[in-house]
Enzyme design. Sequence first.
Site, PDB file in Angstrom:
ATOM      1  CB  SER A 121       9.649  -4.393  -7.786  1.00 59.51           C
ATOM      2  OG  SER A 121       8.331  -3.965  -7.780  1.00 59.51           O
ATOM      3  CG  HIS A 142       8.939  -2.210 -12.636  1.00 60.06           C
ATOM      4  ND1 HIS A 142       9.867  -1.320 -12.142  1.00 60.06           N
ATOM      5  CD2 HIS A 142       8.198  -2.604 -11.563  1.00 60.06           C
ATOM      6  CE1 HIS A 142       9.694  -1.185 -10.837  1.00 60.06           C
ATOM      7  NE2 HIS A 142       8.704  -1.949 -10.467  1.00 60.06           N
ATOM      8  CD  GLU A 154      12.931   0.309 -14.096  1.00 61.82           C
ATOM      9  OE1 GLU A 154      13.969   0.901 -13.773  1.00 61.82           O
ATOM     10  OE2 GLU A 154      12.389  -0.526 -13.346  1.00 61.82           O
ATOM     11  CG  ASN A 192      12.207  -0.729  -7.608  1.00 59.32           C
ATOM     12  OD1 ASN A 192      11.883   0.442  -7.427  1.00 59.32           O
ATOM     13  ND2 ASN A 192      11.326  -1.677  -7.829  1.00 59.32           N
TER      14      ASN A 192
HETATM   15  N1  LIG Z   1       3.862  -1.223  -4.555  1.00 60.29           N
HETATM   16  C1  LIG Z   1       4.652  -0.639  -5.430  1.00 60.29           C
HETATM   17  O1  LIG Z   1       5.025   0.541  -5.247  1.00 60.29           O
HETATM   18  C2  LIG Z   1       5.104  -1.383  -6.653  1.00 60.29           C
HETATM   19  C3  LIG Z   1       5.647  -0.657  -7.719  1.00 60.29           C
HETATM   20  C4  LIG Z   1       5.979  -1.347  -8.907  1.00 60.29           C
HETATM   21  C5  LIG Z   1       5.824  -2.701  -8.979  1.00 60.29           C
HETATM   22  N2  LIG Z   1       5.317  -3.403  -7.911  1.00 60.29           N
HETATM   23  C6  LIG Z   1       5.149  -4.849  -8.066  1.00 60.29           C
HETATM   24  O2  LIG Z   1       3.791  -5.093  -8.414  1.00 60.29           O
HETATM   25  C7  LIG Z   1       3.381  -6.352  -7.911  1.00 60.29           C
HETATM   26  C8  LIG Z   1       2.148  -6.164  -7.028  1.00 60.29           C
HETATM   27  O3  LIG Z   1       2.518  -5.382  -5.896  1.00 60.29           O
HETATM   28  P1  LIG Z   1       1.437  -4.553  -5.073  1.00 60.29           P
HETATM   29  O4  LIG Z   1       2.176  -3.599  -4.235  1.00 60.29           O
HETATM   30  O5  LIG Z   1       0.383  -4.051  -5.993  1.00 60.29           O
HETATM   31  O6  LIG Z   1       0.828  -5.690  -4.143  1.00 60.29           O
HETATM   32  P2  LIG Z   1      -0.533  -5.705  -3.307  1.00 60.29           P
HETATM   33  O7  LIG Z   1      -0.322  -6.604  -2.171  1.00 60.29           O
HETATM   34  O8  LIG Z   1      -1.012  -4.323  -3.065  1.00 60.29           O
HETATM   35  O9  LIG Z   1      -1.584  -6.361  -4.339  1.00 60.29           O
HETATM   36  C9  LIG Z   1      -1.514  -7.694  -4.796  1.00 60.29           C
HETATM   37  C10 LIG Z   1      -2.909  -8.144  -5.237  1.00 60.29           C
HETATM   38  O10 LIG Z   1      -2.805  -9.425  -5.845  1.00 60.29           O
HETATM   39  C11 LIG Z   1      -3.944 -10.178  -5.481  1.00 60.29           C
HETATM   40  N3  LIG Z   1      -3.677 -11.606  -5.664  1.00 60.29           N
HETATM   41  C12 LIG Z   1      -2.963 -12.424  -4.860  1.00 60.29           C
HETATM   42  N4  LIG Z   1      -2.963 -13.677  -5.375  1.00 60.29           N
HETATM   43  C13 LIG Z   1      -3.668 -13.650  -6.533  1.00 60.29           C
HETATM   44  C14 LIG Z   1      -4.046 -14.624  -7.503  1.00 60.29           C
HETATM   45  N5  LIG Z   1      -3.656 -15.880  -7.385  1.00 60.29           N
HETATM   46  N6  LIG Z   1      -4.794 -14.240  -8.554  1.00 60.29           N
HETATM   47  C15 LIG Z   1      -5.198 -12.957  -8.665  1.00 60.29           C
HETATM   48  N7  LIG Z   1      -4.870 -11.992  -7.775  1.00 60.29           N
HETATM   49  C16 LIG Z   1      -4.133 -12.321  -6.721  1.00 60.29           C
HETATM   50  C17 LIG Z   1      -4.189  -9.766  -4.043  1.00 60.29           C
HETATM   51  O11 LIG Z   1      -5.528 -10.045  -3.682  1.00 60.29           O
HETATM   52  C18 LIG Z   1      -3.875  -8.279  -4.076  1.00 60.29           C
HETATM   53  O12 LIG Z   1      -5.014  -7.500  -4.351  1.00 60.29           O
HETATM   54  C19 LIG Z   1       4.577  -6.933  -7.181  1.00 60.29           C
HETATM   55  O13 LIG Z   1       5.275  -7.778  -8.038  1.00 60.29           O
HETATM   56  C20 LIG Z   1       5.391  -5.684  -6.848  1.00 60.29           C
HETATM   57  O14 LIG Z   1       6.750  -5.960  -6.686  1.00 60.29           O
HETATM   58  C21 LIG Z   1       4.943  -2.764  -6.777  1.00 60.29           C
END
Ligand SMILES: NC(=O)c1ccc[n+]([C@@H]2O[C@H](COP(=O)([O-])OP(=O)(O)OC[C@H]3O[C@@H](n4cnc5c(N)ncnc54)[C@H](O)[C@@H]3O)[C@@H](O)[C@H]2O)c1
Length: 596
Positions: A121, A142, A154, A192
Site C-alpha cells: 500500500s 494494489h 491501482e 491511500n
Molecule cells: N489491509 C488492507 O486494507 C490492505 C489493503 C490493500 C493493500 N494492503 C497491503 O497488503 C499487504 C498485506 O496486508 P494485510 O492487511 O493482508 O496483512 P495481514 O497481516 O492481514 O496478512 C499478512 C499475511 O502474510 C503472511 N506471511 C507473513 N510472512 C510470510 C511469508 N514469509 N510467506 C508467506 N506468507 C507470509 C502472514 O501469515 C499473514 O497471513 C500489505 O502490503 C498491505 O499494505 C492492505
Amino acid sequence: MAREFSTVGVVGLGTMGAGIVEVFARNGIDVLAVEISESALERGRATLTGSTDRAVAKGKLAEADRDALHERVRFAVGLDALHSVDLVIEAVPEHLDLKQRIFAELDRVCRPDTILATNTSSLSVTEISVATTRPNQVIGIHFFNPAPVMKLVEVVRTVVTAPEVVADVEALCARLGKVDVTINDRAGFIANALLFGYLNHAVGMFESHYATREDIDAAMKLGCGLPMGPLALMDLIGLDTAYEILDTMYRRGGRDRRHAPVPLLKQMVTAGLLGRKSGRGFYTYQRPGSPVVVPDEATPPATEAALADGARAIAKVGVVGSGTMATGIIEVFAKAGYEVVSVTRGAEKSAAVCEAVKTSLNKGVVRGKLAEADRDAALGRISWSATLDHLADVDLVVEAVVEELSVKKALFASLDEICKPGVVLATTTSSLPVIDVAMATQRPADVVGLHFFNPAPVMPLVEVVRTIRTSPEATATARAVCAALGKTGVVCGDRSGFIVNALLFPYLNDAVKMLEASYSTADDIDHAMKLGCGYPMGPFELLDVVGLDVSLAIQRELYLELREPGFAPAPLLEHLVTAGYLGRKTRRGFRDHSHR
Ligand SMILES: NC(=O)c1ccc[n+]([C@@H]2O[C@H](COP(=O)([O-])OP(=O)(O)OC[C@H]3O[C@@H](n4cnc5c(N)ncnc54)[C@H](O)[C@@H]3O)[C@@H](O)[C@H]2O)c1
C-alpha cells in the site's frame, strides 16, 4: 495479444491475500495460495471459505460456482511451490525487508518470464523490485479491501517496469472485472495518499476525546455518505497494517506530520488490538475475523431515555434568520411537532420564508411522503415575527443568520436580555468559534452549536458543539432535540470544522494538490476514491458541487486555527477561485459544466 495468465500464486493469506485468491479463482484462474506455516494456511483457507459461504448465503454466488472456485485453489507452505506460475502477487505484512527477502526468493524459484507483483500500500515498488534480477518484470497490483467487493485496482509501474508487463496486467485487471488506474511509484499511490491523512486525523480526534468513536463514525457516514466511518475502517484495514502504511508514508512522503501515526495506534497494536482480525480494535467484534460489532464498556446506552438524561423539556422553539438554513430548520422543527417562532428582519422576509417552507412541505405531499393534514398542522405550528421580543417564552433558540461574528454576537447579547432563564441558545455557525458567541451572553453554560447540514430537512446529521463553558444539561438537551427531530446528533468540541468539515476538506485539498503535482488526472482520482473506497462522489465532483470558494474558505479557517502546514490551501484551488471558476454554480470549476 495480451499474455494469458492461467495460474497465479498468492503469497500471504491475511486480510488481503485471502480476498485476492478469491478474486482470481472466481474468474476462472487457477491459484496457488502460499503461507508461512500450516496454521497460517489453515487460517487463510478458513477466511476464503467464510467469505464464499457468505456470498452463497447472500445469493451472490451459486453453490456449484463456489465449489468450482475452491477446486481452482491449491494451498502450500513455502515459496518453492510457485516454480511454474505465470504471475505471483505478494500480500505479506507491510515491511520492506520482508518483502525484499520474499522477492529475492521468488526471483530464484519462479520461471524467468513470471511477473512478480506486490500488493503493497505504501512501500516503494522500485525498492522491492531491485531485490530481484528482473526489476523490469516487477509491478504493483494494489487491490482494495475487501478485494472481492471493491472494483478498483491501482497498477503501479516503476521507472523500469516493461511497458508490455504493464499492458498485460491492465488486461488481467479487466478480465477480473476490475477498473484499473495506472500510476507511478509514489507513497500511498492515489487512494491511500488521500485516505490515510484523514484516517490518522480521525484517530487523533478519538485519542484527544474530541468526540466518541460512534460519533466520529456516524458523522462521516451521515454527513458525507461514506460506507463506513474512519475508525470502523481502521478496524477493517487492520491497525498493524495501518500503522505501517502511515509510518512509511510519513518517511517516504516528505515527513508530513499528518501521516505520523497517532501514538494511540502504536499502543493498540502493541496491546494486540488489531481490529476485526483480532476481534478487537476501536470496536469489539463477536470473534476474531467477524464483522459483527458487539457492545463493550464504551458503547453508549441505546435508549432514548438515557439519551435525554438531564435534558430540559423543549416545546417552543425560536428560529432566527431567513436564509436557506433557517428555512430548512423551521420546517424540520414544525414537522416534528414543535411550536416554532420564526424571527426575520421584516414582514417581507417572513413572507418569503413562509412561502419557501410551504413549497418544500408541498413537495413532500406531492411525493407522498407527507399527508396534507400533517402539512397543514406543521404550518399551523409556525408563527411569524419581525422582532426578537417574541422569543421571550421559547425554550430553545436556533440562530441561523449571516456567518459574521459581530452580527452573531450582537444577536446573542439581545437574546440574553430577552429570553427566560434556562433556555438553550444554539448557533448554526459552521466556521466561527461557538465560545465567542457564548461569551456575548451572561449565560455561556446554556450556549451550544447546532450545526445542521444543507438541506436541513433531508440531511440526517447534526453536530452538537459544546464549548468549554457549555453545561452537560445544555448538551443533553441539544442531543435529545436532535433525536426528537429524527436526526443523529453527534457531540464534539468547539474546534474549526467540528468533525465533518475538519476531516473532509483537508482530504479534498490534498486531492487538489495531487492534481496540481500532475501525479494523476481528476478523472482517475475521482474513480479511485469512488471505486476503491466507496465514496459516493470523487473529490473533484464534490468540490464542484460544494463550490470552490466555500471549500477554500473552510480550508483557510482550518489552516489558520490549527496552523498545520499540511492544511495550507492548494495554490490551484486559490487560482481557480480567483479566476471565478467556482464549480457548478458558475458552470465551471474543476470541470466544465456548461453543456450539462
Ligand atoms: N489491509 C488492507 O486494507 C490492505 C489493503 C490493500 C493493500 N494492503 C497491503 O497488503 C499487504 C498485506 O496486508 P494485510 O492487511 O493482508 O496483512 P495481514 O497481516 O492481514 O496478512 C499478512 C499475511 O502474510 C503472511 N506471511 C507473513 N510472512 C510470510 C511469508 N514469509 N510467506 C508467506 N506468507 C507470509 C502472514 O501469515 C499473514 O497471513 C500489505 O502490503 C498491505 O499494505 C492492505
